[in-house]
Enzyme design. Structure first.
Site, PDB file in Angstrom:
ATOM      1  N   ASP A  91     -49.603  36.602 -43.617  1.00  0.00           N
ATOM      2  CA  ASP A  91     -50.902  36.243 -43.012  1.00  0.00           C
ATOM      3  C   ASP A  91     -51.684  37.460 -42.592  1.00  0.00           C
ATOM      4  OD1 ASP A  91     -49.443  34.013 -43.248  1.00  0.00           O
ATOM      5  OD2 ASP A  91     -49.764  33.435 -41.057  1.00  0.00           O
TER       6      ASP A  91
ATOM      7  N   GLU B 196     -51.583  24.993 -40.624  1.00  0.00           N
ATOM      8  CA  GLU B 196     -51.346  26.506 -40.069  1.00  0.00           C
ATOM      9  C   GLU B 196     -52.612  27.230 -40.079  1.00  0.00           C
ATOM     10  OE1 GLU B 196     -46.782  27.437 -41.165  1.00  0.00           O
ATOM     11  OE2 GLU B 196     -48.123  28.004 -42.633  1.00  0.00           O
TER      12      GLU B 196
HETATM   13  C1  FRU Z   1     -48.388  30.873 -42.013  1.00  0.00           C
HETATM   14  C2  FRU Z   1     -47.286  31.057 -41.025  1.00  0.00           C
HETATM   15  C3  FRU Z   1     -47.901  31.071 -39.742  1.00  0.00           C
HETATM   16  C4  FRU Z   1     -47.242  31.890 -38.674  1.00  0.00           C
HETATM   17  C5  FRU Z   1     -46.827  32.843 -39.412  1.00  0.00           C
HETATM   18  C6  FRU Z   1     -45.507  33.506 -39.370  1.00  0.00           C
HETATM   19  O1  FRU Z   1     -48.016  31.562 -43.118  1.00  0.00           O
HETATM   20  O2  FRU Z   1     -46.266  30.178 -40.959  1.00  0.00           O
HETATM   21  O3  FRU Z   1     -48.166  29.896 -39.184  1.00  0.00           O
HETATM   22  O4  FRU Z   1     -47.903  32.140 -37.561  1.00  0.00           O
HETATM   23  O5  FRU Z   1     -46.666  32.350 -40.811  1.00  0.00           O
HETATM   24  O6  FRU Z   1     -45.285  34.655 -39.855  1.00  0.00           O
END
Ligand code: FRU
Length: 589
Positions: A161, A330
């Protein structure tokens, strides 16, 4: 037999030669001195003062090896810990452990615990011990076959992300979920890159690293113009998820424009026992003169307010029974946008979801409605699901804080996304790095048949990056502009017979992309796919961005976007457009 003898002889000769060379260079001595094998899984690797003066220790990685846990110790105290797949029998690539992190520390050593059973061959038989080396440089040249030219990628290692994006003093700051010790998900850290044009990016290091509260998951950053937090006027304040047994929210601030961060001593500032409780996204809400924060909690969003960025009050939650619930919610975002062609303003709540996407795996859904600073009300019926992009590789979309003023008003908020899918993100065929971001896109709203949808257009910086002249020849990194007057089929292909077929059906108001024969597809059963999108009316111009291993097809008017990865064994060099379409190609540099 002779062949065998021959190869044994060659091998023995090679060994003698290598040992002689190694002895000459003093390598054997330092190797023996460096590595003490304390059990079949435990090695203590000492780092001499002389080695510590070098830039980095290069750690050899083998992606299918067992995980090793490395604790860096100085004078018997732990100063850092991370996981890395140390090479067992071959090296896929190297990752750097930078020595300046340990400047001034004495008695440095790596306390290494390798998972797996080495009782037969002994831990010392692993390839990694011979391959670990100190170096004055780490090669970050952009030379992998699939590494894009005009998209942001991490200089090395894994990325997922985008995090904490903000604009300040002419610089776009992009942080990202990063593993600096391998090209697969692990050791979550915030990597940092900057750009002055949203097209060319420079890696700036890893300013927020795991600590005792947890590894550093996704979050956001804001420019605190009025010093509400007390960290200083214009301090950059970041809020992220600390991931340990529970997910809690922690804070860090920067007084040097986001280069370095200091963790807040009161961390974590929000705790919970809900298993998925993460990805806080903050913004200043001028309507209520307070900070807002939206947080993903399982399958709903929580909305908070604050006056000082440190103390947050839970105001409401949104999401039960609304939209798609095929996976975990998320990476939220919440923003006010103009509705095109009207003087209305509405709020859009972004909710990334994994799995549950329209073509399987991860995707970005959104809700349009009203927000009074305390509660979000969706204007559509609960059963309505809206997707921002109908490709398979569009995830974790969030927006920049503090984007230049006039611009936000005129064209909405710039967003950026992670171009991959959790179904296969760890397996895509790249090595020194894994994953890139989309081109920057500007988000807005438009109305169609009684519903309000999100419009997505390439940011104006993409037009600025075009070559002056357009041509007909496809290049590895280019934008293809197709003017349409009805149905059209656009095929990109190479002389290996690999192809991507895009189809616009004007009557059905759909656009599709078929990557089933696009090149390498067998690294995951979920990769080969035909993705299909509604176009909400007619499309008169398509803008297709091709950058070595990605294709982003967007309606120039913003009503449709589709983002897909492709891995052709040779670049596509041929275009055919059948039907009512004319095209031209711009190089992007
Ligand atoms: C989304 C996610 C988020 C988390 C991150 C961990 O892709 O699962 O929810 O903070 O990746 O790397």
């Amino acid at each position: 037999m002779f062949l065998l003898m021959d190869s044994i002889n060659k091998l023995t000769m090679k060994k003698i030669f290598v040992s002689a060379l190694v002895a000459l260079c003093g390598f054997t001595a330092s190797y023996a001195q460096q590595a003490s094998f304390l059990s079949n899984n435990h090695c203590l690797y000492r780092i001499s003062q002389e080695s510590q003066n070098q830039k980095c220790l290069l750690l050899p990685v083998q992606e299918d090896a067992e995980m090793a846990n490395i604790k860096v110790i100085a004078d018997n105290k732990q100063v850092k810990a991370f996981n890395v797949k140390l090479a067992k029998d071959h090296v896929d690539y190297f990752v750097p452990l930078y020595m300046d992190e340990f400047a001034g520390l004495k008695g440095l050593a790596l306390n290494i615990h390798v998972n797996g059973d080495y009782s037969k061959e002994g831990l010392n038989a692993l390839t990694c011990w011979k391959e670990m080396k100190f170096s004055d440089a780490f090669d970050m040249k952009n030379r992998e076959q699939y590494r894009p030219d005009f998209h942001h990628t991490p200089a090395y290692g894994w990325m997922n992300d985008p995090n904490g994006m903000f604009y300040k003093d002419g610089v776009w700051n992009l942080y990202f979920q990063h593993n600096p010790y391998g090209s697969q998900w692990e050791n979550m850290t915030w990597g940092h890159s900057t750009s002055t044009d949203l097209v060319h990016w420079k890696f700036q290091g890893t300013p927020i690293q795991p600590d005792a509260v947890g590894t550093i998951f996704s979050g956001s950053a804001v420019v605190d113009k009025n010093n509400t937090s007390g960290f200083g006027k214009d301090a950059v304040v970041a809020l992220y998820t600390s991931a340990a047994e529970n997910q809690t929210q922690s804070m860090a601030y920067s007084t040097d424009n986001g280069k370095t961060f200091t963790k807040y001593e009161g961390n974590p500032i929000i705790t919970s026992t809900v298993p998925d409780f993460r990805d806080p996204h903050m913004f200043w809400n001028e309507d209520i003169k307070k900070w807002n924060m939206i947080l993903a909690a399982g399958q709903h969003m929580e909305i908070y307010t604050s006056d000082n960025l440190k103390d947050w009050k839970l105001e409401s939650s949104f999401g039960e029974k609304y939209g798609n619930h095929g996976g975990v919610w998320e990476c939220p975002d919440l923003m006010k946008l103009k509705v095109r062609g009207t003087d209305k303003e509405k709020w859009m709540l972004i909710c990334n979801i994994n799995p549950g996407g329209p073509s399987g795996g991860s995707a970005t859904q959104y809700f349009v409605g009203d927000f009074d600073g305390y509660k979000f009300t969706c204007e559509s019926k609960p059963e309505v699901t809206k997707w921002m992009d109908y490709g398979k590789d569009h995830y974790a979309t969030v927006s920049f804080d503090n984007a230049p003023n006039g611009r936000r008003v005129a064209i909405g908020r710039g967003g950026i996304t992670w171009m991959s899918n959790w179904q296969y993100a760890n397996q895509v065929p790249t090595q020194q790095y894994r994953s890139g971001n989309s081109i920057p896109r500007d988000l807005g709203l438009f109305e169609y048949k009684g519903e309000t949808y999100c419009s997505v257009v390439p940011s104006p910086e993409m037009t600025a990056a075009r070559s002056k002249k357009a041509g007909k020849k496809l290049t590895e990194s280019c934008e293809m502009v197709v003017n349409l007057k009805g149905n059209a089929t656009i095929t990109l292909s190479n002389d290996k017979g690999e192809k991507v077929v895009m189809n616009y059906d004007a009557k059905a108001e759909t656009f599709s992309m078929d990557r089933t024969k696009s090149g390498k597809v067998d690294f995951s059963k979920d990769f080969a796919a035909v993705t299909k999108a509604p176009t909400y009316g007619k499309i008169s111009q398509l803008r297709i961005f091709i950058d070595k291993s990605s294709i982003e097809a967007l309606d120039a008017d913003g009503k449709m976007s589709m983002t897909n990865l492709v891995f052709p064994s040779k670049p596509y060099n041929k275009v055919t457009v059948k039907g009512k379409g004319k095209y031209q190609v711009y190089d992007i540099k």
